[in-house]
Design an enzyme around this catalytic site. Structure first.
Site, PDB file in Angstrom:
ATOM      1  N   GLY A  13       3.954   4.961  -3.705  1.00 20.22           N
ATOM      2  CA  GLY A  13       4.277   6.392  -3.711  1.00 20.22           C
ATOM      3  C   GLY A  13       3.228   7.265  -3.064  1.00 20.22           C
ATOM      4  O   GLY A  13       3.464   8.461  -2.848  1.00 20.22           O
ATOM      5  N   GLY A  15       1.705   6.262  -0.102  1.00 19.64           N
ATOM      6  CA  GLY A  15       1.610   5.887   1.311  1.00 19.64           C
ATOM      7  C   GLY A  15       2.370   6.865   2.197  1.00 19.64           C
ATOM      8  O   GLY A  15       2.867   7.906   1.736  1.00 19.64           O
ATOM      9  N   TYR A 162       4.139 -11.600   7.814  1.00 20.61           N
ATOM     10  CA  TYR A 162       4.673 -10.363   7.212  1.00 20.61           C
ATOM     11  C   TYR A 162       6.201 -10.391   7.265  1.00 20.61           C
ATOM     12  O   TYR A 162       6.886 -10.059   6.297  1.00 20.61           O
ATOM     13  CB  TYR A 162       4.122  -9.185   8.011  1.00 20.61           C
ATOM     14  CG  TYR A 162       4.653  -7.812   7.670  1.00 20.61           C
ATOM     15  CD1 TYR A 162       4.174  -7.098   6.573  1.00 20.61           C
ATOM     16  CD2 TYR A 162       5.602  -7.177   8.486  1.00 20.61           C
ATOM     17  CE1 TYR A 162       4.624  -5.815   6.294  1.00 20.61           C
ATOM     18  CE2 TYR A 162       6.056  -5.903   8.214  1.00 20.61           C
ATOM     19  CZ  TYR A 162       5.565  -5.232   7.121  1.00 20.61           C
ATOM     20  OH  TYR A 162       6.019  -3.965   6.847  1.00 20.61           O
TER      21      TYR A 162
HETATM   22  P1  NAP Z   1       1.259   2.701   3.653  1.00 19.65           P
HETATM   23  O1  NAP Z   1       1.132   4.089   4.145  1.00 19.65           O
HETATM   24  O2  NAP Z   1       0.260   1.688   4.101  1.00 19.65           O
HETATM   25  O3  NAP Z   1       1.266   2.747   2.048  1.00 19.65           O
HETATM   26  C1  NAP Z   1       1.311   1.565   1.320  1.00 19.65           C
HETATM   27  C2  NAP Z   1       1.533   1.926  -0.126  1.00 19.65           C
HETATM   28  O4  NAP Z   1       1.592   0.706  -0.869  1.00 19.65           O
HETATM   29  C3  NAP Z   1       0.400   2.759  -0.718  1.00 19.65           C
HETATM   30  O5  NAP Z   1       0.923   3.658  -1.669  1.00 19.65           O
HETATM   31  C4  NAP Z   1      -0.450   1.691  -1.401  1.00 19.65           C
HETATM   32  O6  NAP Z   1      -1.205   2.200  -2.495  1.00 19.65           O
HETATM   33  C5  NAP Z   1       0.639   0.760  -1.913  1.00 19.65           C
HETATM   34  N1  NAP Z   1       0.114  -0.580  -2.151  1.00 19.65           N
HETATM   35  C6  NAP Z   1      -0.425  -1.435  -1.250  1.00 19.65           C
HETATM   36  N2  NAP Z   1      -0.820  -2.568  -1.869  1.00 19.65           N
HETATM   37  C7  NAP Z   1      -0.521  -2.415  -3.188  1.00 19.65           C
HETATM   38  C8  NAP Z   1      -0.711  -3.220  -4.336  1.00 19.65           C
HETATM   39  N3  NAP Z   1      -1.274  -4.440  -4.267  1.00 19.65           N
HETATM   40  N4  NAP Z   1      -0.304  -2.735  -5.532  1.00 19.65           N
HETATM   41  C9  NAP Z   1       0.256  -1.510  -5.618  1.00 19.65           C
HETATM   42  N5  NAP Z   1       0.484  -0.714  -4.571  1.00 19.65           N
HETATM   43  C10 NAP Z   1       0.076  -1.155  -3.365  1.00 19.65           C
HETATM   44  O7  NAP Z   1       2.685   2.100   3.987  1.00 19.65           O
HETATM   45  P2  NAP Z   1       4.003   2.843   4.493  1.00 19.65           P
HETATM   46  O8  NAP Z   1       3.884   2.955   5.968  1.00 19.65           O
HETATM   47  O9  NAP Z   1       4.262   4.053   3.660  1.00 19.65           O
HETATM   48  O10 NAP Z   1       5.096   1.716   4.217  1.00 19.65           O
HETATM   49  C11 NAP Z   1       6.030   1.828   3.150  1.00 19.65           C
HETATM   50  C12 NAP Z   1       7.082   0.761   3.321  1.00 19.65           C
HETATM   51  O11 NAP Z   1       7.745   0.951   4.567  1.00 19.65           O
HETATM   52  C13 NAP Z   1       6.519  -0.657   3.361  1.00 19.65           C
HETATM   53  O12 NAP Z   1       7.343  -1.516   2.605  1.00 19.65           O
HETATM   54  C14 NAP Z   1       6.563  -1.028   4.830  1.00 19.65           C
HETATM   55  O13 NAP Z   1       6.710  -2.414   5.018  1.00 19.65           O
HETATM   56  C15 NAP Z   1       7.760  -0.250   5.304  1.00 19.65           C
HETATM   57  N6  NAP Z   1       7.763   0.065   6.735  1.00 19.65           N
HETATM   58  C16 NAP Z   1       6.738   0.797   7.286  1.00 19.65           C
HETATM   59  C17 NAP Z   1       6.761   1.065   8.651  1.00 19.65           C
HETATM   60  C18 NAP Z   1       5.658   1.866   9.329  1.00 19.65           C
HETATM   61  O14 NAP Z   1       5.713   2.000  10.567  1.00 19.65           O
HETATM   62  N7  NAP Z   1       4.696   2.444   8.604  1.00 19.65           N
HETATM   63  C19 NAP Z   1       7.814   0.603   9.441  1.00 19.65           C
HETATM   64  C20 NAP Z   1       8.838  -0.123   8.836  1.00 19.65           C
HETATM   65  C21 NAP Z   1       8.796  -0.386   7.476  1.00 19.65           C
HETATM   66  P3  NAP Z   1      -2.683   2.850  -2.247  1.00 19.65           P
HETATM   67  O15 NAP Z   1      -2.430   4.209  -1.656  1.00 19.65           O
HETATM   68  O16 NAP Z   1      -3.285   2.910  -3.578  1.00 19.65           O
HETATM   69  O17 NAP Z   1      -3.377   1.915  -1.291  1.00 19.65           O
END
Ligand code: NAP
Ligand code: GDP
Length: 345
Positions: A13, A15, A162
């Site tokens: 939440g 990220g 991944y």
């Molecule tokens: P992000 O900005 O890197 O945020 C990741 C989130 O996951 C953060 O809230 C982080 O918490 C939490 N997290 C990571 N490891 C954790 C753990 N071990 N336990 C609990 N929480 C954990 O990622 P995002 O870009 O928002 O991605 C969200 C989703 O979208 C993911 O499933 C990703 O695969 C998918 N997605 C992303 C993209 C992209 O381009 N960014 C594209 C396609 C799909 P902290 O803040 O505490 O670290």
């Protein structure tokens, strides 16, 4: 029996996408908050979701009726290449802990009543929307990518591990649906960008990395380095558009088959054009260079949003995507405004 308040737990939440969902549910409507919903956004400091028992305790504390599962070990091309084993194992553990606990805790959008309640105690029904990614598709797909192709061949070597961890979410969703009737599903976004991204140059995706590098070049009078040939194409989605679509999917999409969330497939942008757009949005007038020793990763991965458009139309809805330049300018402005204060920069 009194109706329970819907409690929506958002893992990840804090990220990029989680923050955008916080923004989306500040408004109401089909793409926003429903009356009476309570949203709970958690980060890794609330619970390390790799730890099954800690995840159980989190579910016990929050008692969600619904889960948006975003948490993942996420990173751009170069982070994936550097840490294959961590990307595989962390994501498998996180996904298993969240889905199994969702099953165990009877996560439900509409709390059961009467006879249905009794039945649900033996036939555990749940609603979870997890997040996959278009980078998990086969490395030699048929373009445009469509939902049915996820398992139709090995994923690209640049994010092989991944991709397998993410594909398993779809496998798990189908298995839980078949065996228990759980309402678990997944969405598949294309490359996401927006305010509150991960700007760490070792881990960042291309747009936040380019913003950060351009900012430093501007500040220090150094050259702006674009990795790779600049030729690959990406279909970007603005995080705030994606968030509104995820909230809609949470409320309205119940099939187990995953749903691609993306702008139209012809909205591809080359990496070089994306870098030039970042330079314009930052009013950067210095030089840029290309470091062609760096990997290009996948050449392109255009995805079809035909199924999304059809699902929306069934409910008389259309969705207007924010134009790329406008969304990029908002994202760059956010980055510059928060450069000295946001913990993720
Ligand atoms: P992000 O900005 O890197 O945020 C990741 C989130 O996951 C953060 O809230 C982080 O918490 C939490 N997290 C990571 N490891 C954790 C753990 N071990 N336990 C609990 N929480 C954990 O990622 P995002 O870009 O928002 O991605 C969200 C989703 O979208 C993911 O499933 C990703 O695969 C998918 N997605 C992303 C993209 C992209 O381009 N960014 C594209 C396609 C799909 P902290 O803040 O505490 O670290
Ligand atoms: P992908 O879409 O999963 O491949 O991940 P990215 O968002 O990391 O995009 C990678 C593409 O952007 C490749 O073609 C890279 O060569 C290119 N690129 C250019 N500069 C950068 C940079 O500074 N960081 C990243 N992550 N990619 C860059």
């Amino acid at each position: 029996m009194a109706q329970l308040t819907p409690v929506i737990l958002v893992t990840g939440g804090t990220g990029l996408v989680g923050r955008a969902i916080q923004h989306a549910v500040a408004s109401s409507g089909p793409f926003g908050r429903q009356t009476g919903d309570r949203w709970v956004f958690v980060s890794s400091s609330d619970c390390d979701l790799r730890d099954f028992d800690a995840t159980h305790d989190l579910f016990d504390r929050v008692r969600p009726t619904h889960v948006v599962h975003l948490a993942a070990r996420v990173g751009g091309l170069f982070a994936n290449i550097a840490s294959q084993a961590d990307f595989l194992r962390d994501n498998i553990r996180i996904n298993d802990a969240v889905l199994q606990n969702s099953h165990d805790f009877h996560v439900r959008r509409v709390p059961p009543q009467g006879a249905e309640l009794a039945r649900s105690l033996t036939r555990q029904v749940a609603k979870v929307v997890s997040c996959l990614s278009t980078c998990i598709f086969p490395t030699h797909p048929t373009y445009p990518l469509s939902e049915g192709q996820i398992h139709a061949g090995p994923p690209d070597p640049s994010n092989f591990e991944y991709a397998h961890a993410k594909r398993l979410v779809d496998v798990q969703n189908r298995a839980y649906r078949e065996q228990y009737g759980d309402v678990f599903t997944a969405v598949i976004p294309t490359n996401v960008f927006g305010p509150g991204d991960n700007y760490n140059l070792d881990a960042a995706h291309v747009l936040p990395a380019l913003m950060h590098k351009c900012y430093i070049a501007q500040r220090d009078g150094t050259r702006f380095v674009i990795s790779g040939s600049g030729r690959p194409l990406r279909q970007f989605i603005y995080s705030r558009d994606l968030a509104r679509l995820i909230v809609w999917a949470l409320n309205s999409y119940t099939k187990v088959e995953p749903l691609i969330l993306s702008p139209p497939e012809n909205d591809e942008v080359s990496i070089l054009d994306a870098a030039l757009a970042v330079m314009t949005a930052m009013s950067y007038e210095g030089e840029y260079v290309q470091d062609t020793s760096k990997s290009d990763g996948q050449y392109r991965k255009p995805a079809s949003n035909a199924k999304l458009v059809a699902e929306l139309a069934k409910q008389g809805l259309e969705f207007e995507f924010t134009p790329f330049q406008e969304a990029l300018q908002e994202s760059v402005d956010w980055f510059v405004d928060n450069y000295h204060t946001d913990a993720r920069i």
